[in-house]
Design an enzyme around this catalytic site. Structure first.
Site, PDB file in Angstrom:
ATOM      1  N   VAL A 144      -4.006  -5.509  10.356  1.00 52.10           N
ATOM      2  CA  VAL A 144      -3.176  -4.618   9.550  1.00 52.10           C
ATOM      3  C   VAL A 144      -4.087  -4.154   8.425  1.00 52.10           C
ATOM      4  CG1 VAL A 144      -1.146  -4.368   8.103  1.00 52.10           C
ATOM      5  CG2 VAL A 144      -1.056  -5.820  10.142  1.00 52.10           C
ATOM      6  N   THR A 169       0.823  -1.204   0.000  1.00 53.38           N
ATOM      7  CA  THR A 169       0.000   0.000   0.000  1.00 53.38           C
ATOM      8  C   THR A 169       0.858   1.256   0.000  1.00 53.38           C
ATOM      9  OG1 THR A 169      -1.701  -1.223   1.210  1.00 53.38           O
ATOM     10  CG2 THR A 169      -1.930   1.150   1.159  1.00 53.38           C
ATOM     11  N   TYR A 179       4.102 -12.166   5.748  1.00 53.86           N
ATOM     12  CA  TYR A 179       2.954 -11.633   5.019  1.00 53.86           C
ATOM     13  C   TYR A 179       2.538 -12.668   3.985  1.00 53.86           C
ATOM     14  CZ  TYR A 179       0.175  -8.136   2.417  1.00 53.86           C
ATOM     15  OH  TYR A 179      -0.827  -7.439   1.783  1.00 53.86           O
ATOM     16  N   LYS A 195       0.765 -11.741   9.001  1.00 51.09           N
ATOM     17  CA  LYS A 195      -0.302 -10.925   8.415  1.00 51.09           C
ATOM     18  C   LYS A 195      -0.958 -11.780   7.356  1.00 51.09           C
ATOM     19  CE  LYS A 195      -1.248  -6.872   5.541  1.00 51.09           C
ATOM     20  NZ  LYS A 195      -0.663  -5.789   4.702  1.00 51.09           N
TER      21      LYS A 195
END
Length: 305
Positions: free
Chosen positions: A212, A56, A144, A172
């Site tokens: 998150v 992001t 992740y 995550k």
């Protein structure tokens, strides 16, 4: 550096936002804007952690030098009152190790390490990659798992193996397999964070420590409240917040790419985070019109309302 908000059951805090990177109209990083946004997210949106230079944050299009300056700017602005987690994952193990060491020198409290993308390594390759990055510093690591972007999931057996590493402490999850995550949580000490705003409350229900988030840029305070309500046993209250925010999640996460819509949402909320870098393109007038309706339906007070 020790995290100011981490605990054993939530090593990076509970409410984290994967922070966008503000760019000027000519494509330069706006470092003052980085600090303003970080301060806003922590002080007004109740984030107790920030992810810096994740997807992001448009990490594929920022240089290593820019990543270092962005991280240092965020640590300077909020590092005394929020966990600052640096994105250090690439599809090159050596490069990831270099980014991890640079993040430690810059004062990060932890590392976010994504599954290597595009080259589609086997599970043994994932173990060696993540282990090499975790061995490179003294920082705690959040894996992740996002196969929709990387092409490869981190399988349950692989997560169980990686959990034996003393510095690999969290995941995550943007894989969306709550059963597989439940199995990992039941058999290891890995702490899970929802990495998918569509599933924040469902992840809490199976034992995740927090989220998150991307929509946390504009509704972080509401998500923090939802996490607190669920943690205190007020499931009905948490569900009410979850349902209230559904239009916001739709507007930011389902209209087009997330970083594009977050920057548009921030501008509507009076917190301009600048522009995106190519190959991303800024939101169209039609997209912003729909987003405005979504944000209002979710209870946001917009700057021009």
């Amino acid at each position: 550096m020790a995290s100011p908000t981490g605990t054993s059951d939530a090593p990076f805090g509970r409410m984290l936002t994967a922070m966008v990177t503000p760019f000027t109209s000519d494509g330069a990083v706006d470092y003052e804007g980085v600090q303003r946004l970080a301060t806003y997210l922590v002080d007004e949106q109740r984030n107790d952690g920030l992810i810096v230079s994740g997807t992001t944050g448009e990490s594929p299009t920022t240089t290593d030098e820019e990543k270092d300056r962005i991280l240092r700017a965020v640590v300077e602005a909020v590092g005394d009152r929020a966990s600052v987690v640096a994105g250090a994952g690439t599809n090159d193990t050596r490069h990831s190790v270099e980014l991890a060491r640079a993040a430690e020198r810059a004062g990060a409290h932890g590392l976010l390490v994504v599954t290597p993308y595009y080259n589609k390594p086997p599970q043994e390759g994932l173990v060696r990659h993540f282990t090499a990055v975790a061995d490179a510093t003294e920082l705690p690591v959040m894996l992740y798992d996002i196969p929709g972007r990387t092409g490869v999931p981190i399988q349950t057996e692989t997560l169980v193996r990686l959990a034996r590493h003393p510095r690999i402490v969290a995941v995550k999850d943007a894989k969306g397999d709550l059963f597989a995550g439940s199995q990992v949580m039941a058999t290891t000490d890995l702490v899970f964070y929802s990495g998918d705003d569509l599933l924040n409350l469902p992840w809490l229900s199976v034992g995740a420590a927090g989220a998150v988030s991307v929509v946390g840029h504009v509704v972080g305070a509401e998500l923090a409240s939802m996490i607190d309500l669920y943690g205190s046993g007020d499931v009905a209250g948490a569900l009410a917040v979850h349902r209230q925010l559904l239009p916001v999640v739709t507007g930011v996460m389902q209209r087009t790419q997330g970083a594009i819509m977050v920057k548009a949402a921030l501008k509507l909320a009076g917190q301009d985070a600048g522009f995106v870098r190519p190959p991303l393109v800024d939101a169209t007038h039609e997209q912003v019109t729909l987003l405005r309706e979504d944000l209002i339906a979710g209870g946001l007070k917009l700057a021009d309302s």
